[in-house]
Design a protein around this motif. Structure first.
Motif, PDB file in Angstrom:
ATOM      1  N   ILE A 146      31.703  38.958  49.402  1.00  0.00           N
ATOM      2  CA  ILE A 146      32.263  38.007  50.373  1.00  0.00           C
ATOM      3  C   ILE A 146      33.383  37.201  49.731  1.00  0.00           C
ATOM      4  N   GLN A 147      33.180  36.767  48.486  1.00  0.00           N
ATOM      5  CA  GLN A 147      34.210  35.992  47.803  1.00  0.00           C
ATOM      6  C   GLN A 147      35.463  36.830  47.554  1.00  0.00           C
ATOM      7  N   ALA A 148      35.300  38.077  47.165  1.00  0.00           N
ATOM      8  CA  ALA A 148      36.463  38.946  46.947  1.00  0.00           C
ATOM      9  C   ALA A 148      37.230  39.159  48.248  1.00  0.00           C
ATOM     10  N   LEU A 149      36.508  39.284  49.364  1.00  0.00           N
ATOM     11  CA  LEU A 149      37.157  39.431  50.662  1.00  0.00           C
ATOM     12  C   LEU A 149      37.963  38.183  51.015  1.00  0.00           C
ATOM     13  N   ILE A 150      37.404  37.015  50.751  1.00  0.00           N
ATOM     14  CA  ILE A 150      38.137  35.762  50.988  1.00  0.00           C
ATOM     15  C   ILE A 150      39.393  35.717  50.116  1.00  0.00           C
ATOM     16  N   MET A 176      31.608  29.857  36.752  1.00  0.00           N
ATOM     17  CA  MET A 176      32.965  29.500  37.190  1.00  0.00           C
ATOM     18  C   MET A 176      33.963  30.599  36.825  1.00  0.00           C
ATOM     19  N   TYR A 177      33.803  31.167  35.634  1.00  0.00           N
ATOM     20  CA  TYR A 177      34.687  32.261  35.207  1.00  0.00           C
ATOM     21  C   TYR A 177      34.536  33.462  36.141  1.00  0.00           C
ATOM     22  N   PHE A 178      33.301  33.844  36.413  1.00  0.00           N
ATOM     23  CA  PHE A 178      33.060  34.985  37.298  1.00  0.00           C
ATOM     24  C   PHE A 178      33.608  34.703  38.689  1.00  0.00           C
ATOM     25  N   SER A 179      33.460  33.471  39.163  1.00  0.00           N
ATOM     26  CA  SER A 179      33.971  33.101  40.477  1.00  0.00           C
ATOM     27  C   SER A 179      35.491  33.248  40.534  1.00  0.00           C
ATOM     28  N   GLY A 180      36.175  32.764  39.508  1.00  0.00           N
ATOM     29  CA  GLY A 180      37.632  32.870  39.479  1.00  0.00           C
ATOM     30  C   GLY A 180      38.115  34.306  39.414  1.00  0.00           C
ATOM     31  N   VAL A 181      37.474  35.098  38.564  1.00  0.00           N
ATOM     32  CA  VAL A 181      37.862  36.493  38.419  1.00  0.00           C
ATOM     33  C   VAL A 181      37.597  37.268  39.711  1.00  0.00           C
ATOM     34  N   THR A 182      36.511  36.936  40.391  1.00  0.00           N
ATOM     35  CA  THR A 182      36.187  37.618  41.637  1.00  0.00           C
ATOM     36  C   THR A 182      37.135  37.214  42.754  1.00  0.00           C
ATOM     37  N   LEU A 183      37.410  35.912  42.885  1.00  0.00           N
ATOM     38  CA  LEU A 183      38.297  35.455  43.955  1.00  0.00           C
ATOM     39  C   LEU A 183      39.702  36.020  43.796  1.00  0.00           C
ATOM     40  N   LEU A 184      40.173  36.083  42.586  1.00  0.00           N
ATOM     41  CA  LEU A 184      41.524  36.590  42.347  1.00  0.00           C
ATOM     42  C   LEU A 184      41.557  38.111  42.307  1.00  0.00           C
ATOM     43  N   THR A 185      40.448  38.744  42.612  1.00  0.00           N
ATOM     44  CA  THR A 185      40.261  40.201  42.685  1.00  0.00           C
ATOM     45  C   THR A 185      40.705  40.908  41.416  1.00  0.00           C
ATOM     46  N   ILE A 186      40.528  40.245  40.279  1.00  0.00           N
ATOM     47  CA  ILE A 186      40.842  40.869  38.992  1.00  0.00           C
ATOM     48  C   ILE A 186      39.696  41.791  38.597  1.00  0.00           C
ATOM     49  N   GLY A 187      38.481  41.257  38.582  1.00  0.00           N
ATOM     50  CA  GLY A 187      37.287  42.048  38.316  1.00  0.00           C
ATOM     51  C   GLY A 187      37.294  42.770  36.996  1.00  0.00           C
ATOM     52  N   TYR A 188      37.250  42.042  35.891  1.00  0.00           N
ATOM     53  CA  TYR A 188      37.262  42.661  34.570  1.00  0.00           C
ATOM     54  C   TYR A 188      36.033  43.531  34.319  1.00  0.00           C
TER      55      TYR A 188
END
Length: 145
Positions: free
Chosen positions: A119-123, A92-104
């Motif tokens: 795909i998730q980062a593009l969305i 869930m953490y990775f999903s949130g960070v990826t969707l919000l394009t933070i990408g730590y």
């Protein structure tokens, strides 16, 4: 990976795609947005939050299913075995960070997880634009009336 896992992943993807398409098209439960002259719309804000949470949870479940099937998320450059609960939290953490394009960069997908993360980062990148376009279309229709 087993057939049951692929069925779950396809089901989750189907639900997310259907939800996003229904939102973009207006859906069966179309909300008529009559915006006041204020700069903030609570309806659009809450809708954006619901859509973001739906996508985060959906992709998080996909990452979790992949991690159960040994397609893992690598944490800090090393492969670790974690409990089911920790795997769900990491997903869930990775999903949130990826969707919000933070990408730590502290968690990295391997294998097909990279394509799914892309795909998730593009969305996550396109979703705010869709909301702005809906707002502009709604304001344009109100002005035409």
């Amino acid at each position: 990976m087993g057939i049951l896992s692929w069925l779950f992943i396809c089901g989750i993807c189907g639900i997310m795609v259907w939800s996003l398409i229904q939102f973009i098209r207006g859906g069966r439960y179309r909300v008529n947005l009559h915006l006041r002259e204020s700069r903030f719309s609570a309806e659009i804000f809450y809708t954006l939050l619901v859509v973001y949470f739906t996508v985060i949870i959906g992709f998080g479940l996909i990452y979790f299913i992949l991690s159960i099937n040994q397609i893992l998320l690598v944490e800090n450059g090393e492969l670790r075995e974690v409990s089911i609960i920790a795997s769900l939290i990491h997903s869930m953490y990775f999903s949130g960070v990826t969707l919000l394009t933070i990408g730590y960069g502290d968690i990295t997908p391997i294998g097909i997880g990279r394509l799914i993360a892309l795909i998730q980062a593009l969305i996550g990148y396109i979703l705010p634009t869709a909301f702005v376009l809906r707002l502009v279309q709604s304001n344009q229709k109100d002005r035409d009336r």
